[in-house]
Write a protein that holds these residues in place. Structure first.
Motif, PDB file in Angstrom:
ATOM      1  N   CYS A  24      20.962  37.881  20.374  1.00 55.97           N
ATOM      2  CA  CYS A  24      19.855  37.479  19.497  1.00 55.97           C
ATOM      3  C   CYS A  24      20.009  38.082  18.110  1.00 55.97           C
ATOM      4  O   CYS A  24      19.774  37.405  17.102  1.00 55.97           O
ATOM      5  CB  CYS A  24      18.516  37.905  20.099  1.00 55.97           C
ATOM      6  SG  CYS A  24      18.042  36.962  21.544  1.00 55.97           S
ATOM      7  N   ILE A  25      20.391  39.344  18.055  1.00 54.66           N
ATOM      8  CA  ILE A  25      20.603  39.987  16.756  1.00 54.66           C
ATOM      9  C   ILE A  25      21.744  39.307  16.010  1.00 54.66           C
ATOM     10  O   ILE A  25      21.654  39.046  14.805  1.00 54.66           O
ATOM     11  CB  ILE A  25      20.862  41.497  16.933  1.00 54.66           C
ATOM     12  CG1 ILE A  25      19.590  42.198  17.419  1.00 54.66           C
ATOM     13  CG2 ILE A  25      21.349  42.127  15.631  1.00 54.66           C
ATOM     14  CD1 ILE A  25      19.789  43.633  17.837  1.00 54.66           C
ATOM     15  N   GLY A  26      22.818  39.000  16.717  1.00 52.11           N
ATOM     16  CA  GLY A  26      23.950  38.319  16.092  1.00 52.11           C
ATOM     17  C   GLY A  26      23.586  36.925  15.607  1.00 52.11           C
ATOM     18  O   GLY A  26      23.977  36.514  14.509  1.00 52.11           O
ATOM     19  N   PHE A  27      22.839  36.179  16.409  1.00 53.75           N
ATOM     20  CA  PHE A  27      22.417  34.837  16.014  1.00 53.75           C
ATOM     21  C   PHE A  27      21.511  34.901  14.788  1.00 53.75           C
ATOM     22  O   PHE A  27      21.686  34.140  13.832  1.00 53.75           O
ATOM     23  CB  PHE A  27      21.713  34.144  17.182  1.00 53.75           C
ATOM     24  CG  PHE A  27      21.289  32.746  16.880  1.00 53.75           C
ATOM     25  CD1 PHE A  27      22.223  31.743  16.714  1.00 53.75           C
ATOM     26  CD2 PHE A  27      19.945  32.429  16.773  1.00 53.75           C
ATOM     27  CE1 PHE A  27      21.832  30.441  16.433  1.00 53.75           C
ATOM     28  CE2 PHE A  27      19.539  31.141  16.493  1.00 53.75           C
ATOM     29  CZ  PHE A  27      20.484  30.141  16.321  1.00 53.75           C
ATOM     30  N   GLY A  28      20.541  35.812  14.811  1.00 47.60           N
ATOM     31  CA  GLY A  28      19.656  35.972  13.657  1.00 47.60           C
ATOM     32  C   GLY A  28      20.418  36.430  12.426  1.00 47.60           C
ATOM     33  O   GLY A  28      20.144  35.989  11.307  1.00 47.60           O
ATOM     34  N   GLY A  29      21.395  37.318  12.619  1.00 48.71           N
ATOM     35  CA  GLY A  29      22.216  37.773  11.502  1.00 48.71           C
ATOM     36  C   GLY A  29      23.053  36.656  10.918  1.00 48.71           C
ATOM     37  O   GLY A  29      23.215  36.563   9.692  1.00 48.71           O
ATOM     38  N   PHE A  45      16.732  37.186   5.848  1.00 45.90           N
ATOM     39  CA  PHE A  45      16.988  38.271   6.796  1.00 45.90           C
ATOM     40  C   PHE A  45      15.832  38.479   7.774  1.00 45.90           C
ATOM     41  O   PHE A  45      15.954  39.242   8.722  1.00 45.90           O
ATOM     42  CB  PHE A  45      17.347  39.563   6.055  1.00 45.90           C
ATOM     43  CG  PHE A  45      18.738  39.487   5.479  1.00 45.90           C
ATOM     44  CD1 PHE A  45      19.833  39.728   6.279  1.00 45.90           C
ATOM     45  CD2 PHE A  45      18.950  39.112   4.165  1.00 45.90           C
ATOM     46  CE1 PHE A  45      21.123  39.636   5.783  1.00 45.90           C
ATOM     47  CE2 PHE A  45      20.227  39.008   3.651  1.00 45.90           C
ATOM     48  CZ  PHE A  45      21.319  39.268   4.457  1.00 45.90           C
ATOM     49  N   LEU A  46      14.726  37.780   7.552  1.00 46.22           N
ATOM     50  CA  LEU A  46      13.644  37.787   8.538  1.00 46.22           C
ATOM     51  C   LEU A  46      14.024  36.975   9.773  1.00 46.22           C
ATOM     52  O   LEU A  46      13.319  37.002  10.783  1.00 46.22           O
ATOM     53  CB  LEU A  46      12.357  37.239   7.925  1.00 46.22           C
ATOM     54  CG  LEU A  46      11.713  38.141   6.871  1.00 46.22           C
ATOM     55  CD1 LEU A  46      10.545  37.425   6.216  1.00 46.22           C
ATOM     56  CD2 LEU A  46      11.264  39.446   7.498  1.00 46.22           C
ATOM     57  N   ALA A  47      15.144  36.279   9.706  1.00 48.46           N
ATOM     58  CA  ALA A  47      15.621  35.533  10.873  1.00 48.46           C
ATOM     59  C   ALA A  47      16.050  36.480  11.990  1.00 48.46           C
ATOM     60  O   ALA A  47      16.020  36.095  13.166  1.00 48.46           O
ATOM     61  CB  ALA A  47      16.789  34.630  10.474  1.00 48.46           C
ATOM     62  N   ILE A  48      16.429  37.697  11.648  1.00 47.40           N
ATOM     63  CA  ILE A  48      16.870  38.650  12.679  1.00 47.40           C
ATOM     64  C   ILE A  48      15.705  39.023  13.601  1.00 47.40           C
ATOM     65  O   ILE A  48      15.803  38.844  14.821  1.00 47.40           O
ATOM     66  CB  ILE A  48      17.551  39.878  12.053  1.00 47.40           C
ATOM     67  CG1 ILE A  48      18.811  39.439  11.299  1.00 47.40           C
ATOM     68  CG2 ILE A  48      17.887  40.921  13.123  1.00 47.40           C
ATOM     69  CD1 ILE A  48      19.434  40.523  10.450  1.00 47.40           C
ATOM     70  N   PRO A  49      14.578  39.540  13.075  1.00 47.16           N
ATOM     71  CA  PRO A  49      13.477  39.844  14.010  1.00 47.16           C
ATOM     72  C   PRO A  49      12.888  38.587  14.652  1.00 47.16           C
ATOM     73  O   PRO A  49      12.402  38.643  15.785  1.00 47.16           O
ATOM     74  CB  PRO A  49      12.444  40.570  13.153  1.00 47.16           C
ATOM     75  CG  PRO A  49      12.811  40.299  11.752  1.00 47.16           C
ATOM     76  CD  PRO A  49      14.272  40.000  11.717  1.00 47.16           C
ATOM     77  N   ALA A  50      12.953  37.446  13.959  1.00 48.34           N
ATOM     78  CA  ALA A  50      12.451  36.206  14.560  1.00 48.34           C
ATOM     79  C   ALA A  50      13.307  35.816  15.762  1.00 48.34           C
ATOM     80  O   ALA A  50      12.775  35.410  16.800  1.00 48.34           O
ATOM     81  CB  ALA A  50      12.439  35.089  13.520  1.00 48.34           C
ATOM     82  N   VAL A  54      12.017  35.497  19.675  1.00 56.06           N
ATOM     83  CA  VAL A  54      12.198  34.297  20.495  1.00 56.06           C
ATOM     84  C   VAL A  54      12.999  34.640  21.757  1.00 56.06           C
ATOM     85  O   VAL A  54      12.669  34.193  22.853  1.00 56.06           O
ATOM     86  CB  VAL A  54      12.882  33.179  19.688  1.00 56.06           C
ATOM     87  CG1 VAL A  54      13.300  32.024  20.580  1.00 56.06           C
ATOM     88  CG2 VAL A  54      11.949  32.693  18.589  1.00 56.06           C
ATOM     89  N   GLY A  55      14.022  35.463  21.617  1.00 57.89           N
ATOM     90  CA  GLY A  55      14.794  35.891  22.776  1.00 57.89           C
ATOM     91  C   GLY A  55      13.952  36.678  23.760  1.00 57.89           C
ATOM     92  O   GLY A  55      14.132  36.569  24.979  1.00 57.89           O
TER      93      GLY A  55
END
Length: 71
Positions: A24-29, A45-50, A54-55
């Motif tokens: 999830c961290i890699g996908f968000g990154g 970069f808010l995609a990482i916690p998002a 979701v995960g």
């Protein structure tokens, strides 16, 4: 007649959960880097916690937070 035992959840798999977290961290990154490259906005970069949130919906087991049933 005794009450049937409630179904038990599968034993915790910490390595599998860690792998899911890292995925999830890699996908968000990846989303953050690609979005930042196109728009140069730091908001990507808010995609990482998002992605982690979701995960969490798919990995979390809320029954692990409940106390064991009383007998």
């Amino acid at each position: 007649m005794p009450a049937p035992d409630p179904p038990r959840s599968a034993p915790p798999r910490p390595l599998r959960r860690l792998a899911a977290l890292l995925a999830c961290i890699g996908f968000g990154g990846a989303i953050a880097v690609i979005g930042n490259a196109f728009s140069e906005s730091q908001a990507w970069f808010l995609a990482i916690p998002a992605a982690v949130a979701v995960g969490w919906l798919f990995v979390a087991n809320p029954t692990e937070c409940e106390p064991p049933p009383r007998r």
